[in-house]
Design a protein around this motif. Structure first.
Motif, mmCIF file in Angstrom:
data_model
loop_
_atom_site.group_PDB
_atom_site.id
_atom_site.type_symbol
_atom_site.label_atom_id
_atom_site.label_comp_id
_atom_site.label_asym_id
_atom_site.label_seq_id
_atom_site.Cartn_x
_atom_site.Cartn_y
_atom_site.Cartn_z
ATOM 1 N N ASN A 254 -13.404 -24.476 -11.397
ATOM 2 C CA ASN A 254 -12.028 -24.694 -11.830
ATOM 3 C C ASN A 254 -11.268 -25.445 -10.731
ATOM 4 O O ASN A 254 -10.711 -24.851 -9.821
ATOM 5 C CB ASN A 254 -11.364 -23.344 -12.118
ATOM 6 C CG ASN A 254 -9.911 -23.514 -12.542
ATOM 7 O OD1 ASN A 254 -9.378 -24.623 -12.554
ATOM 8 N ND2 ASN A 254 -9.293 -22.405 -12.895
ATOM 9 N N LEU A 255 -11.285 -26.762 -10.840
ATOM 10 C CA LEU A 255 -10.595 -27.570 -9.833
ATOM 11 C C LEU A 255 -9.108 -27.673 -10.151
ATOM 12 O O LEU A 255 -8.265 -27.730 -9.249
ATOM 13 C CB LEU A 255 -11.207 -28.982 -9.772
ATOM 14 C CG LEU A 255 -10.664 -29.869 -8.647
ATOM 15 C CD1 LEU A 255 -11.195 -29.418 -7.293
ATOM 16 C CD2 LEU A 255 -11.013 -31.333 -8.888
ATOM 17 N N ALA A 256 -8.794 -27.664 -11.446
ATOM 18 C CA ALA A 256 -7.422 -27.949 -11.893
ATOM 19 C C ALA A 256 -6.388 -27.032 -11.241
ATOM 20 O O ALA A 256 -5.259 -27.456 -10.969
ATOM 21 C CB ALA A 256 -7.349 -27.842 -13.412
ATOM 22 N N GLN A 257 -6.752 -25.787 -10.969
ATOM 23 C CA GLN A 257 -5.823 -24.817 -10.363
ATOM 24 C C GLN A 257 -5.257 -25.290 -9.025
ATOM 25 O O GLN A 257 -4.148 -24.920 -8.644
ATOM 26 C CB GLN A 257 -6.538 -23.467 -10.166
ATOM 27 C CG GLN A 257 -7.820 -23.628 -9.334
ATOM 28 C CD GLN A 257 -8.522 -22.342 -8.941
ATOM 29 O OE1 GLN A 257 -7.891 -21.314 -8.788
ATOM 30 N NE2 GLN A 257 -9.838 -22.413 -8.783
ATOM 31 N N LYS A 258 -6.037 -26.072 -8.309
ATOM 32 C CA LYS A 258 -5.623 -26.502 -6.965
ATOM 33 C C LYS A 258 -5.365 -28.003 -6.883
ATOM 34 O O LYS A 258 -4.853 -28.488 -5.879
ATOM 35 C CB LYS A 258 -6.732 -26.167 -5.950
ATOM 36 C CG LYS A 258 -7.045 -24.688 -5.826
ATOM 37 C CD LYS A 258 -5.906 -23.958 -5.130
ATOM 38 C CE LYS A 258 -6.288 -22.495 -4.904
ATOM 39 N NZ LYS A 258 -5.237 -21.782 -4.163
ATOM 40 N N HIS A 259 -5.760 -28.722 -7.901
ATOM 41 C CA HIS A 259 -5.762 -30.181 -7.814
ATOM 42 C C HIS A 259 -4.408 -30.823 -8.117
ATOM 43 O O HIS A 259 -3.705 -30.416 -9.029
ATOM 44 C CB HIS A 259 -6.802 -30.757 -8.781
ATOM 45 C CG HIS A 259 -6.805 -32.249 -8.822
ATOM 46 N ND1 HIS A 259 -6.177 -32.986 -9.812
ATOM 47 C CD2 HIS A 259 -7.321 -33.150 -7.958
ATOM 48 C CE1 HIS A 259 -6.327 -34.275 -9.558
ATOM 49 N NE2 HIS A 259 -7.011 -34.402 -8.453
ATOM 50 N N SER A 260 -4.066 -31.811 -7.333
ATOM 51 C CA SER A 260 -3.009 -32.741 -7.725
ATOM 52 C C SER A 260 -3.429 -34.126 -7.249
ATOM 53 O O SER A 260 -4.430 -34.274 -6.550
ATOM 54 C CB SER A 260 -1.650 -32.320 -7.168
ATOM 55 O OG SER A 260 -1.730 -32.102 -5.780
#
Lengths: 340, 340
Positions: A254-260
């Motif tokens: 789950n990259l989306a939780q930390k990604h911007s």
């Protein structure tokens, strides 16, 4: 002596400290969500120069000068300069640095240039051959448009998947010893080409490279997204960011939780029409220097992965039917050394 | 740990060894005085490709592969690749390396790229972050002509001061420990611009940069031309070489006794019409790999200074009336380490 961790990750034995950083931008960038964080915003994108190219030269010089001023030092104290931009033959960097009289390494990493320069600067310091080194990168909407796309006067329409080249520059000054933030690890990217041929969809072309570099880094170090406060890619824009997160989802991460993404942070999609987001060497360089590094410096962030991405084609290659190779260079930045 | 000697010179504590090198060239280069020394000469400058750009890509790949073969190693054993060329956005390097899956640093140093890459590769090894690194550079007469000058079909006349872009590529593989030749010291150049505006006289534009780098190196190290078997600049051609020797003469230094230039070595002025000499990233890269390094390897040469020079302008800058900034990166190469 530094060493390699796993297959590709570089671990700095004495992590260089980021002594100072500065970001300057154009009018549109000044109106975006980070507008108030820039060191200086120009209200006239010509910067008072007689050509767009000269404006970009001035932009890059200003970023470096402001980083030196903030560090309370001068050009003479910088042992090496690593710089690049998007113009043919990287003239914004060459003309921007022709009066500095400092050892100069010209880079071409497209929009990944900022982290490419930071890795090389850190390597120079780790080798003992430099005490202080600067990494800088710039882009200008108007130099990029007429070089890669259309004459501005033509008013050509842009595809919804297209990104907007930022008028911005960022400069980072690294040194051997300091109070941080620190550049602790890095993962230099390989060239990745999944066959995307659409010049109007760079995000899709670069996302696989971002995936490969980040995946290599996680594999090499055994780390996971949860260990980082933020994982910030450069210039994938909205489409490339979605692809990157999907690619990790398929791996059960789950990259989306930390990604911007720098391309999504620089402009406000509700009020600024940049289609799929920002791009250009200056986009990630400026977001790093006006948003990420200030937060690391005052400990609002502890651990960050910063990974600008670049698309390595030119117009001739695209006219010849070539696909677009991408690259992504990653640096791990930490507010504290004792965390390691 | 390496250290700086004087103001700008880099001294490698554990000088990296050049494990292997290879040069490939086109038909004209094959007919020159060094023709018999190339690892491979193509009789068709298209290399069987559908475009000149693809031919240059193939040329650069071939140089790297041949250097790996000669070292008895494979791409997977190379920790980092440093590469550049003259095409817009350096596509010969990007497309040339897109299948290697190795950490890639794209460079733009114009015709100085080969030594820029060698310095960075040596620095990477000195830092402990790489055991083995490759530096490579290429150019192709036909990609350069249509990009910087005229469509080939136009048959434009060239000024007598103009140089001929070599169709050639060179690759050098450096490693931490080996039997030499060794890269012992280096002096990374600063950008120097004495105001030359003539795109047809690059030698004159680059000579001041060559002078500054070499002068800095002599000042930093206290060494003199007499201590070297050869001092070889890259791509100054006949006019730039004369200027360089004149500039040293004014300082009371007889450089001419030891000096030669890759642009003057690659072609035979009596039988090959290249006006002021050869140029292009591939010119000095190939001369290094087919003439200088073989002689260092079998001890016919003991100490050499190799200093490719680059002109950092582009067409747009020249159209805007800009002058041509130059740069020269120097490496000291030795056959033996015990000489130091």
């Amino acid at each position: 002596m530094g060493r390699r961790e796993g297959k590709k990750t570089l671990k700095f034995d004495a992590p260089p400290s980021i002594a100072a950083f500065a970001a300057v931008g154009g009018k549109k960038e000044g109106k975006g969500p980070l507008g108030g964080c820039f060191d200086f915003v120009y209200q006239d994108d010509s910067l008072g120069q007689s050509s767009w190219e000269r404006a970009e030269v001035a932009l890059q010089k200003e970023a470096l000068q402001r980083s030196l001023d903030k560090a309370g030092t001068s050009k003479g104290e910088v042992d090496m300069i690593f710089a690049g931009d998007l113009t043919n033959q990287c003239i914004a960097s060459a003309y921007g640095q022709r009066e500095t009289d400092r050892p100069f390494f010209g880079l071409y990493g497209a929009c990944s240039t900022m982290s490419e320069g930071m890795i090389l600067a850190a390597m120079a310091i780790e080798s003992g051959l430099a005490r202080r080194a600067a990494a800088l990168a710039s882009s200008h909407f108007c130099t990029a448009e007429r070089q890669f796309r259309m004459p501005l006067e033509y008013g050509g329409q842009r595809a919804p998947s297209a990104q907007w080249t930022a008028t911005a520059a960022g400069a980072v000054l690294l040194e051997a010893c300091g109070k941080g933030p620190y550049l602790t690890r890095a993962c230099a990217g390989s060239i990745v080409d999944f066959g995307v041929r659409d010049m109007g969809n760079m995000g899709a072309a670069m996302a696989p490279a971002a995936f490969c570099t980040l995946f290599d880094f996680f594999s090499d170090t055994g780390s996971r997204p949860e260990e980082y406060d933020r994982i910030i890619s450069g210039d994938l824009g909205r489409i490339g960011s979605e692809i990157l997160c999907e690619l990790f989802e398929k791996e059960g991460v789950n990259l989306a939780q930390k990604h911007s993404d720098c391309g999504c942070l620089l402009y406000d999609p509700a009020t600024q029409d940049v289609h799929a987001g920002g791009s250009g060497c200056g986009c990630s360089a400026a977001v790093l220097c006006c948003d990420i590094l200030p937060k690391l410096k005052d400990k609002r962030l502890g651990r960050v992965l910063f990974m600008p991405t670049g698309a390595l084609m030119n117009n001739t290659a695209i006219q010849q039917g070539e696909s677009i190779p991408g690259i992504a260079h990653l640096v791990e930045l930490r507010a504290y050394l004792e965390e390691s």
